[in-house]
Design a protein around this motif. Structure first.
Motif, PDB file in Angstrom:
ATOM      1  N   LEU A  19     -12.562   1.674 -11.037  1.00 65.05           N
ATOM      2  CA  LEU A  19     -13.630   1.862 -10.049  1.00 65.05           C
ATOM      3  C   LEU A  19     -14.465   0.590  -9.889  1.00 65.05           C
ATOM      4  N   VAL A  23     -14.713  -1.370  -6.360  1.00 63.39           N
ATOM      5  CA  VAL A  23     -15.999  -1.583  -5.696  1.00 63.39           C
ATOM      6  C   VAL A  23     -16.272  -3.078  -5.528  1.00 63.39           C
ATOM      7  N   SER A  24     -15.941  -3.876  -6.543  1.00 64.33           N
ATOM      8  CA  SER A  24     -16.168  -5.320  -6.396  1.00 64.33           C
ATOM      9  C   SER A  24     -15.296  -5.906  -5.296  1.00 64.33           C
ATOM     10  N   GLY A  58      -9.447  -2.910  -2.685  1.00 66.85           N
ATOM     11  CA  GLY A  58     -10.487  -1.891  -2.735  1.00 66.85           C
ATOM     12  C   GLY A  58      -9.944  -0.505  -2.435  1.00 66.85           C
ATOM     13  N   ILE A  62      -9.662   2.654  -5.037  1.00 66.16           N
ATOM     14  CA  ILE A  62     -10.326   3.948  -4.817  1.00 66.16           C
ATOM     15  C   ILE A  62      -9.316   5.092  -4.872  1.00 66.16           C
TER      16      ILE A  62
END
Length: 139
Positions: A19, A23-24, A58, A62
């Motif tokens: 995660l 997110v980064s 990303g 996810i």
């Protein structure tokens, strides 16, 4: 996954790590979109690279987080391949895209951390409780 099977703590830790990486990468994507003009004059690579790579990693991250959290069988297999591909991506980016200042620093440290992380992931996903959680084996 059955509702009465507890998620192994190691899977929880890995899910959080994925995660954070996802997110980064999404932040990388968003910042490249909003700072396009600034990045055009700054980087030796086109900002589209940052946008595409950030968005791709990303989204993959996810989706993988969801699969790990929900004990999807495909996530058991995807994580190992995804981790290996992400480490390869990091090294290709480091060797061919990054500036020489980044490219020539801490290579030994990054190599050791990469190998230790990959070994740890393979060890975790070889454990019986993790395989049982993902439904790869039945007890």
């Amino acid at each position: 996954m059955s509702a009465n099977i507890d998620r192994p703590f190691s899977v929880t830790i890995i899910t959080w790590l994925v995660l954070i990486i996802a997110v980064s990468n999404l932040i990388r994507f968003a910042r490249a979109v909003f700072q396009w003009d600034f990045l055009l004059g700054l980087l030796n690579v086109h900002p589209a690279y940052l946008i595409i790579s950030g968005l791709v990693w990303g989204i993959i991250g996810i989706v993988l987080v969801w699969g790990l959290w929900k004990a999807q069988k495909w996530a058991f297999y995807v994580l190992r391949w995804g981790a290996a591909l992400y480490i390869i991506y990091i090294w290709l980016d480091r060797l061919f895209i990054s500036s020489p200042n980044v490219r020539n620093t801490n290579n030994l440290f990054v190599s050791v951390v990469s190998l230790m992380l990959l070994a740890w992931l393979l060890w975790v996903f070889a454990r019986r409780d993790v395989k049982f959680y993902f439904g790869v084996i039945d007890e």
